[in-house]
Design a protein around this motif. Structure first.
Motif, PDB file in Angstrom:
ATOM      1  N   GLN A  91      90.677 -28.811  75.312  1.00 35.64           N
ATOM      2  CA  GLN A  91      91.680 -29.050  76.008  1.00 35.64           C
ATOM      3  C   GLN A  91      91.586 -28.967  77.435  1.00 35.64           C
ATOM      4  O   GLN A  91      91.838 -29.697  78.296  1.00 35.64           O
ATOM      5  CB  GLN A  91      93.090 -28.216  75.639  1.00 35.64           C
ATOM      6  CG  GLN A  91      94.233 -28.639  76.241  1.00 35.64           C
ATOM      7  CD  GLN A  91      95.406 -27.776  75.760  1.00 35.64           C
ATOM      8  OE1 GLN A  91      95.177 -26.748  74.926  1.00 35.64           O
ATOM      9  NE2 GLN A  91      96.654 -28.044  76.419  1.00 35.64           N
ATOM     10  N   ASP A  93      88.536 -29.241  79.213  1.00 35.21           N
ATOM     11  CA  ASP A  93      87.634 -30.241  79.406  1.00 35.21           C
ATOM     12  C   ASP A  93      88.481 -31.526  79.685  1.00 35.21           C
ATOM     13  O   ASP A  93      88.429 -32.468  80.745  1.00 35.21           O
ATOM     14  CB  ASP A  93      86.800 -30.460  78.283  1.00 35.21           C
ATOM     15  CG  ASP A  93      85.486 -31.457  78.795  1.00 35.21           C
ATOM     16  OD1 ASP A  93      85.146 -31.175  79.923  1.00 35.21           O
ATOM     17  OD2 ASP A  93      85.342 -32.415  78.163  1.00 35.21           O
ATOM     18  N   ASP A  94      89.620 -31.766  78.907  1.00 42.25           N
ATOM     19  CA  ASP A  94      90.430 -33.078  79.168  1.00 42.25           C
ATOM     20  C   ASP A  94      91.366 -32.471  80.365  1.00 42.25           C
ATOM     21  O   ASP A  94      91.176 -33.662  81.245  1.00 42.25           O
ATOM     22  CB  ASP A  94      91.350 -33.025  77.977  1.00 42.25           C
ATOM     23  CG  ASP A  94      92.576 -34.262  78.203  1.00 42.25           C
ATOM     24  OD1 ASP A  94      91.925 -35.425  78.434  1.00 42.25           O
ATOM     25  OD2 ASP A  94      93.716 -34.044  78.055  1.00 42.25           O
ATOM     26  N   GLY A  98      86.652 -33.860  82.277  1.00 40.11           N
ATOM     27  CA  GLY A  98      85.554 -33.909  81.874  1.00 40.11           C
ATOM     28  C   GLY A  98      84.436 -32.775  82.673  1.00 40.11           C
ATOM     29  O   GLY A  98      83.233 -33.419  83.021  1.00 40.11           O
ATOM     30  N   VAL A 166      86.294 -34.296  76.471  1.00 37.01           N
ATOM     31  CA  VAL A 166      85.926 -35.437  77.170  1.00 37.01           C
ATOM     32  C   VAL A 166      84.479 -35.619  77.002  1.00 37.01           C
ATOM     33  O   VAL A 166      84.087 -36.999  76.935  1.00 37.01           O
ATOM     34  CB  VAL A 166      86.391 -35.697  78.719  1.00 37.01           C
ATOM     35  CG1 VAL A 166      86.007 -36.606  79.491  1.00 37.01           C
ATOM     36  CG2 VAL A 166      87.989 -35.521  78.473  1.00 37.01           C
TER      37      VAL A 166
END
Length: 309
Positions: A91, A93-94, A98, A166
């Protein structure tokens, strides 16, 4: 040579303090902002405002930065169930578009576990191994398929293994100084192997162990980033060096011996020595979060120079 900033907020830092460092580091061109994952101050001193949870903090910083990479050095396998951690990291990372990397280790600080009611088993390497298997397995499971896992410590049944990060794959960092099991884990799972505050003469020894572990499983050892984390204390002259050392409760001579300290040229020479040992990334442990001028000094005096090493 890639330079990243690494902080220890359990020593006393608010979210705002951490965000200020992350934003300044991003503006100055450091490639990463990483933080420890601890819940208890180490040593004496003022414990306020108290600890901040690593992935909650990084989620906020992810939304208030745009280019700098973010992560932990390192998350303890004892703190979070692996399925939950897989969701958290994916989450963030989103939320960052990324830019996240997961540093994961076995954990070592017994007192913080006792202080916050977290179990601290005597044997933790099995936990770490299974968490790596489970987290990377969930992230690698194709959308629409299910993931199951039956280990000694964890069991997952028919998981949709969502959400996905991502980045595919999301970089995993493994650190530690163990001579056998840690190099094998790094070779198997990691994009990066980190030596945290090593004895400088031991850096090549551990580097070679990790490279040998890669070769043993048929992996090109050059695929694995080799990094170190060392405390930084830079000043234009001895007075400034001494002031910055005193602010973090250290002595200049000790910092020169064990970290990256001294004048800008001294620190450049220290980083050049690391490059000669096969290190391509350095995490500068930045302990006085109020001293953003030190980040400015590093960026203005030698960041471009060491980037060419």
């Amino acid at each position: 040579m890639d330079l990243r900033i690494f902080i220890e907020p359990q020593q006393g830092a608010s979210y705002a303090d951490q965000l200020a460092v992350a934003r300044r580091a991003e503006a100055l061109g450091f490639s990463g902002f990483f933080r420890s994952d601890h819940f208890l101050r180490m040593g004496g001193g003022d414990p306020l405002p108290g600890p901040t949870e690593a992935w909650t903090t990084l989620a906020g910083i992810a939304r208030e930065t745009s280019t700098i990479r973010l992560g932990t050095l390192v998350t303890s396998a004892t703190f979070r169930a692996p399925g939950v951690l897989a969701v958290q990291v994916a989450q963030v990372d989103d939320m960052s578009g990324g830019r996240v990397e997961l540093g994961l280790g076995a954990g070592w600080f017994a007192e913080e576990h006792a202080a916050y009611g977290v179990a601290f088993p005597e044997k933790r390497f099995g936990l770490l191994t299974e968490q790596l298997e489970l987290i990377t397995g969930m992230w690698a499971t194709p959308v629409g398929e299910r993931f199951s896992y039956d280990g000694e410590h964890y069991r997952v049944v028919d998981s949709p293994a969502l959400p996905k990060p991502v980045q595919q794959p999301l970089p995993v960092i493994i650190g530690g100084g163990g001579p056998r099991r840690t190099p094998r884990l790094a070779a198997r799972f990691a994009a990066e192997y980190n030596q945290g505050f090593p004895e400088k003469d031991q850096i090549p020894v551990q580097r070679d162990r990790v490279r040998a572990a890669c070769e043993a499983i048929g992996r090109d050892p050059d695929e694995l980033v080799q990094s170190v984390a060392l405390v930084v204390c830079v000043g234009r002259d001895e007075q400034e060096i001494a002031r910055r050392a005193a602010a973090i409760g250290r002595e200049p001579a000790e910092l020169r011996r064990n970290g990256l300290a001294g004048t800008p040229q001294e620190v450049v020479d220290g980083i050049a020595a690391l490059a000669e040992q096969g290190i391509s990334r350095v995490y500068l442990q930045f302990l006085d979060l109020s001293d953003l001028d030190q980040l400015d000094l590093i960026a203005s005096e030698f960041m471009v120079q060491v980037a060419e090493l």
